[in-house]
Design an enzyme around this catalytic site. Structure first.
Site, short mmCIF file in Angstrom:
data_model
loop_
_atom_site.label_atom_id
_atom_site.label_comp_id
_atom_site.label_asym_id
_atom_site.label_seq_id
_atom_site.Cartn_x
_atom_site.Cartn_y
_atom_site.Cartn_z
N ASN A 199 0.80 -1.05 -0.07
CA ASN A 199 0.10 0.21 -0.02
C ASN A 199 0.93 1.25 -0.07
O ASN A 199 2.00 1.27 0.15
CB ASN A 199 -0.87 -0.16 1.13
CG ASN A 199 -0.27 -0.03 2.49
OD1 ASN A 199 0.53 0.65 2.68
ND2 ASN A 199 -0.23 -1.30 3.13
N LYS A 241 -13.74 1.70 15.93
CA LYS A 241 -12.28 0.81 16.00
C LYS A 241 -11.96 0.72 17.58
O LYS A 241 -11.38 -0.16 17.97
CB LYS A 241 -11.35 1.45 15.08
CG LYS A 241 -10.38 0.48 14.67
CD LYS A 241 -9.54 1.22 13.43
CE LYS A 241 -8.28 0.50 12.90
NZ LYS A 241 -7.60 0.86 12.00
N PHE A 297 -4.15 3.47 15.19
CA PHE A 297 -4.37 4.51 14.00
C PHE A 297 -5.65 4.09 13.15
O PHE A 297 -5.75 2.82 12.83
CB PHE A 297 -3.36 4.66 13.13
CG PHE A 297 -2.23 5.62 13.66
CD1 PHE A 297 -1.73 5.47 14.97
CD2 PHE A 297 -1.94 6.84 13.21
CE1 PHE A 297 -0.77 6.20 15.56
CE2 PHE A 297 -1.45 7.76 13.55
CZ PHE A 297 -0.65 7.54 14.78
N ASP A 334 -4.68 -6.08 4.79
CA ASP A 334 -5.73 -6.51 5.26
C ASP A 334 -5.67 -8.18 5.00
O ASP A 334 -6.41 -9.27 5.51
CB ASP A 334 -7.07 -6.14 5.08
CG ASP A 334 -7.17 -4.80 5.98
OD1 ASP A 334 -6.86 -4.70 7.18
OD2 ASP A 334 -8.11 -3.66 5.58
N LYS A 337 -11.21 -2.77 19.16
CA LYS A 337 -9.96 -3.43 19.21
C LYS A 337 -9.46 -3.56 20.60
O LYS A 337 -8.27 -3.93 20.99
CB LYS A 337 -8.82 -2.51 18.44
CG LYS A 337 -9.27 -2.04 16.99
CD LYS A 337 -8.59 -3.13 16.11
CE LYS A 337 -9.03 -2.55 14.71
NZ LYS A 337 -8.63 -3.62 13.65
N LYS A 388 7.76 -17.56 -10.66
CA LYS A 388 7.30 -16.41 -11.35
C LYS A 388 6.25 -16.77 -12.07
O LYS A 388 6.09 -17.52 -12.90
CB LYS A 388 8.21 -15.55 -12.25
CG LYS A 388 7.50 -14.28 -12.90
CD LYS A 388 8.34 -13.41 -13.71
CE LYS A 388 7.70 -12.50 -14.11
NZ LYS A 388 8.10 -12.21 -15.44
N PRO A 447 -3.81 -11.41 10.27
CA PRO A 447 -4.06 -11.24 11.62
C PRO A 447 -4.13 -9.58 11.85
O PRO A 447 -3.47 -9.04 11.28
CB PRO A 447 -2.97 -12.00 12.49
CG PRO A 447 -1.80 -11.76 11.32
CD PRO A 447 -2.70 -12.16 10.08
N ILE A 475 -3.26 -7.20 14.03
CA ILE A 475 -1.91 -6.96 15.00
C ILE A 475 -2.36 -6.11 16.04
O ILE A 475 -1.86 -6.36 17.18
CB ILE A 475 -0.81 -6.16 14.18
CG1 ILE A 475 -0.23 -7.11 13.08
CG2 ILE A 475 0.32 -5.88 15.07
CD1 ILE A 475 0.84 -6.66 12.15
#
Ligand SMILES: Cc1cc2nc3c(=O)[nH]c(=O)nc-3n(C[C@H](O)[C@H](O)[C@H](O)COP(=O)(O)O)c2cc1C
Length: 394
Positions: free
Chosen positions: A209, A338, A324, A278, A342, A288, A305, A307
């Site tokens: 990302n 969240k 975050f 994710d 969490k 390849k 998972p 984290i």
């Protein structure tokens, strides 16, 4: 303000030496005991007598004069004696010698021995200051945790204009004071994860990302500067930190989880800034994968998972766990969900546009508190977040 503080004032050979006389006077006036070390070039500009008269102590100029029965203090003792070292003016030459560990005179030798906090006040012609060598040297010194004040911009002694003026003696004094107070995070152990993760699809392709890891790296450096013992679990491309930070490089979410669990056990604070993928490929292959001829490729992904939630539920969990939430909209609402899901102590909700850019700012959310963090850049954002974490400890 500086009662009983022992300040070693290193003086380089630049035209601004005459202004350092005022700094020496200010330090003495604040109650400090000041000992000066002048380079050979510094003595070309102002005689040691000026600083002897101002500080009431003899000025040290030569490494080998400190050897023998008559020497009151050897270079090692002098280095150990100091509660803090100021170098003003820090010439391009002094900066280069310290950055590269060249111990060819008294001042540079002391700098290799001392473990005291160091404040550098550079002053030089603007071209010397912007020269790539000087910039590289100052970056190295900053990385090693040395503090730099100035130089200010304006008309220089040579008549040219630009950045290169010695900071005002009052500003140098103001920059010194925080270095002499016990670090705010002393005795704490912080673990921070940062950057993107990279999930291998085959031997050459990855799923990743846009996260840069900048904020996590800044948080790690700043917490270390403030006295914490810091471990940074760094995904690919995460920028360098000061050398005091222990860095554990990782790639996949699984590797990041394993490193986080090991480092976070019993830590004071865990901050999860990493943009963890994710999903990962269900069946990565080692060679390849060929392009094929159907014009389509269907791949299967498996959830990674979580984290931050795993860390928040460890049995020897860090005292504080901060997560975050990068959101495109309804930042506070999604952040609060969240926070509850969490099991963390606080969430920093921020906009996805922060990712990979210099922008900072967001919302600090705890079960009973909410604050908007207005920060124009990531360094200010990191400072504001640390400030909020410290308030959790109170
Ligand atoms: C008149 C004059 C002014 C100077 N001013 C500066 C200065 O402001 N900053 C600097 O880095 N060097 C300056 N220099 C160059 C240094 O004196 C020179 O690089 C010297 O080797 C530095 O020695 P030191 O780093 O051991 O003190 C100046 C030289 C002269 C002749």
């Amino acid at each position: 303000m500086l009662c009983n503080k022992r300040i070693l004032l290193g003086i380089g050979g630049g035209i601004a030496v005459y202004r350092v006389a005022e700094l020496a006077r200010l330090l003495v006036k604040q109650g400090a005991e000041v000992r000066c070390v002048m380079t050979r070039s510094a003595c070309e500009f102002v005689t040691p007598l000026t600083f002897e008269a101002l500080t009431g102590n003899s000025v040290h100029t030569r490494l080998f004069d400190l050897v023998g029965d008559n020497a009151s203090m050897g270079h090692i003792e002098l280095a150990r004696w100091a509660d803090a070292i100021i170098i003003a003016p820090a010439t391009a030459g002094v900066l280069a010698r310290i950055a590269h560990g060249i111990a060819d005179d008294l001042l540079s030798t002391i700098m290799l021995v001392s473990e005291a906090p160091v404040l550098l006040a550079p002053a030089m012609n603007h071209s010397m200051w912007s020269n790539a060598a000087t910039r590289h040297n100052t970056a190295l010194l900053r990385e090693r945790g040395m503090h730099i004040t100035g130089p200010a911009a304006g008309i220089l002694a040579c008549g040219e204009e630009g950045a290169g003026r010695l900071s005002e003696p009052e500003d140098i004094l103001a920059a010194l004071l925080p270095l002499l107070t016990p670090p705010a995070l002393a005795g704490q152990r912080w673990v921070i994860n940062a950057g993107p993760t990279a999930e291998a699809w085959d031997g050459v392709r990855i799923l990743t990302n846009r996260a840069s890891g900048t904020l996590g790296a800044l948080l790690a450096s700043q917490a270390a500067i403030m006295g914490a013992r810091v471990t940074l679990i760094a995904g690919p491309g995460t920028p360098a930190t000061i050398t005091d930070v222990e860095r554990i490089p990782v790639e996949s979410a699984d590797a990041m989880l394993a490193a986080c669990l090991q480092a976070a056990a019993g830590a004071t604070v865990f901050v999860g800034t990493a943009a963890v993928s994710d999903f990962r490929f269900t069946r990565p292959v080692s060679g390849k994968i060929k392009r094929g001829s159907t014009g389509q490729m269907v791949v299967e992904l498996t959830a990674n998972p979580d984290i931050i939630a795993t860390v928040a539920h460890m049995h020897d969990r860090p005292c504080r766990v901060i997560a975050f939430a990068a959101e495109a909209e309804k930042h506070i609402e999604h952040g609060r969900k969240k926070l509850a899901a969490k099991g963390v102590d606080a969430i920093v909700a921020n906009d996805i546009s922060n990712m990979g850019s210099h922008a900072g700012g967001g919302w600090w959310l705890t079960p009973d508190h909410e604050a908007e963090l207005h920060s124009s850049n990531k360094q200010a954002f990191a400072d504001a977040i640390i400030h909020q974490i410290m308030k959790l400890e109170e």
